[in-house]
Scaffold this active site. Structure first.
Site, PDB file in Angstrom:
ATOM      1  N   TYR A 143      46.235  32.181  46.736  1.00  0.00           N
ATOM      2  CA  TYR A 143      46.763  31.676  45.466  1.00  0.00           C
ATOM      3  C   TYR A 143      47.180  30.205  45.561  1.00  0.00           C
ATOM      4  CZ  TYR A 143      46.922  36.544  43.873  1.00  0.00           C
ATOM      5  OH  TYR A 143      46.597  37.822  43.528  1.00  0.00           O
ATOM      6  N   LYS A 194      42.398  42.248  56.344  1.00  0.00           N
ATOM      7  CA  LYS A 194      40.962  42.537  56.414  1.00  0.00           C
ATOM      8  C   LYS A 194      40.402  41.818  57.640  1.00  0.00           C
ATOM      9  CE  LYS A 194      38.365  44.005  53.636  1.00  0.00           C
ATOM     10  NZ  LYS A 194      37.603  45.288  53.753  1.00  0.00           N
ATOM     11  N   ASP A 227      41.790  47.713  52.359  1.00  0.00           N
ATOM     12  CA  ASP A 227      41.096  48.647  51.456  1.00  0.00           C
ATOM     13  C   ASP A 227      41.433  50.093  51.821  1.00  0.00           C
ATOM     14  OD1 ASP A 227      39.725  48.089  53.815  1.00  0.00           O
ATOM     15  OD2 ASP A 227      37.744  48.408  52.955  1.00  0.00           O
ATOM     16  N   ASP A 251      49.817  41.702  46.155  1.00  0.00           N
ATOM     17  CA  ASP A 251      49.835  41.737  44.695  1.00  0.00           C
ATOM     18  C   ASP A 251      49.228  43.063  44.218  1.00  0.00           C
ATOM     19  OD1 ASP A 251      49.953  40.996  42.075  1.00  0.00           O
ATOM     20  OD2 ASP A 251      48.612  39.283  42.230  1.00  0.00           O
ATOM     21  N   ASP A 255      51.366  46.824  43.104  1.00  0.00           N
ATOM     22  CA  ASP A 255      51.193  47.404  41.766  1.00  0.00           C
ATOM     23  C   ASP A 255      50.686  48.838  41.870  1.00  0.00           C
ATOM     24  OD1 ASP A 255      52.097  45.297  40.315  1.00  0.00           O
ATOM     25  OD2 ASP A 255      50.217  44.882  39.273  1.00  0.00           O
TER      26      ASP A 255
END
Ligand code: NAD
Length: 368
Positions: A143, A194, A227, A251, A255
């Site tokens: 970001y 990852k 993942d 993020d 959620d």
């Protein structure tokens, strides 16, 4: 013993002012009954600040936030300001606070209150008793990484670029926060990245492991691909205690974890900065929900996420874990007694509005 704490309330927009007002009532109760002597200030942020001062992140607000022991933030944003330039948008207020207070660790608990286990989209036995803490790196990663932008190529084609970048120092400080928090809980950390396809993931894994081996061997550490972590969160979420991860994965995973517990109106969060030399940490507490323009001004917003944000503030900034537990138990009691705002309404329960829900919490605090 009276504890004197300087709190800054930033109600913001939409339902922000409504839920902050209810939290103020809980603050007043703590002042009267628990010897907490708060010096409470309030100021403008977001769309409300833009309307009054033409700036969603006024210098005066930021200065007060820097001087406070903790900031309690409502929410910012709304359709009215969507078309403004980026630096005038309400969200800029929150971004500047995060930057200027150097809030690099975002703590998102996903707690399932027993009375709400049927409200989850997952089977009750999967979520009953769930208590996860997601620790998300907040100031680095894709970001913020450079280069970033959209460029025009030959022939009218365009190319968008974002850069995922982390330094060892950034990884170590978020990992340290996660390990320290795990020591206050179940002493287990899962680090999600990852490393199978990203260099930053390899660095992340190595740095977290090195810090663990050097200083936190009493905490159990596992590494998980992000993942797989997303999948495990819906398959068997109770396997996790603390999950530490980067800005982008955090993020998404936070959620997802929030959704396990039923409603966005129930969940608090904290953003922590580095410790000063005197051990004081800059901190901002806020419900995870936004300004909910669709229900703003109707007196139906659920105030619990904001009230529980105050509980987190008591635990992590003010050293008042007992008072935090008192509030959490009061919320538990109110839910068990069947009080529900519209967002968590279930058959046979008592539907209440924003202030009636707080009345019930205050009554439960009185009765405790
Ligand atoms: P939202 O969280 O505001 O609302 C999502 C849905 O959940 C809505 O239907 C809303 O009515 C409901 N909801 C949220 N909080 C609730 C509560 N306490 N009680 C009952 N119902 C509740 O997210 P959104 O609709 O995507 O965004 C609305 C605005 O908020 C946008 O401008 C967005 O940018 C902003 N936003 C701000 C923050 C923040 O300030 N930290 C976070 C997320 C979104």
């Amino acid at each position: 013993m009276a504890v004197s704490a300087r709190l800054l309330l930033l109600p913001g927009d939409g339902i922000g002012p409504e839920v902050i007002e209810e939290t103020r009532r809980v603050l007043a109760w703590l002042g009267r009954h628990r010897g907490l002597d708060f010096r409470v200030e309030e100021d403008l942020i977001g769309g409300a600040a833009y309307e009054r001062l033409g700036d969603p992140a006024p210098d005066a607000t930021i200065a007060k936030a820097l001087a406070a022991d903790a900031v309690l933030f409502g929410a910012v944003g709304g359709p009215k300001w969507e078309k403004l330039a980026f630096d005038k948008k309400p969200e800029r207020g929150l971004l500047r606070l995060r930057k200027d207070l150097e809030l690099f660790a975002n703590l998102r608990p996903a707690l399932c209150f027993d009375a709400l286990k049927d409200a989850s989209t997952l089977k009750p036995e999967i979520v009953a008793g769930l208590d996860i803490l997601i620790v998300r790196e907040l100031t680095g990663g894709v970001y913020f990484g450079e280069p970033r932008g959209i460029e025009t190529l030959g022939g009218g084609a365009r190319r968008g670029v974002d850069t995922q970048v982390y330094t060892s120092g950034e990884i170590q400080r978020i990992a340290r926060t996660a390990f320290e928090l795990a020591r206050l809980r179940g002493r287990r950390v899962a680090s999600a990245e990852k490393s199978n396809v990203m260099h930053t993931g390899v660095l992340w894994r190595e740095e977290v492991q090195m810090l663990h081996d050097a200083e936190f061997e009493d905490v159990a550490l596992t590494h998980i691909l992000a993942d797989n972590c997303a999948m495990q969160l819906v398959r068997n979420p109770k396997q996790f205690d603390v999950i530490v991860t980067d800005n982008l994965f955090g993020d998404i995973l936070s959620d997802e974890a929030a959704q396990l517990t039923g409603s966005i109106g129930m969940l608090p969060s904290a953003s922590l900065g580095a410790k000063d030399t005197d051990g004081r940490r800059r901190a901002l507490y806020e419900p995870i929900h936004g300004s909910a323009p669709d229900i703003a001004g109707r007196g139906i917003a659920n105030p619990i996420a904001c009230i529980l944000s105050l509980a987190m503030c008591l635990r992590y900034s003010l050293g008042r874990a007992e008072d935090a537990t008192l509030i959490e138990r009061a919320v538990d009691r109110v839910l068990a007694d069947g009080y529900r705002t519209a967002d968590i309404m279930q058959d046979g329960m008592t539907k209440v509005g924003t202030s009636a829900m707080t009345d019930a919490v205050l009554e439960a605090l009185e009765a405790a």
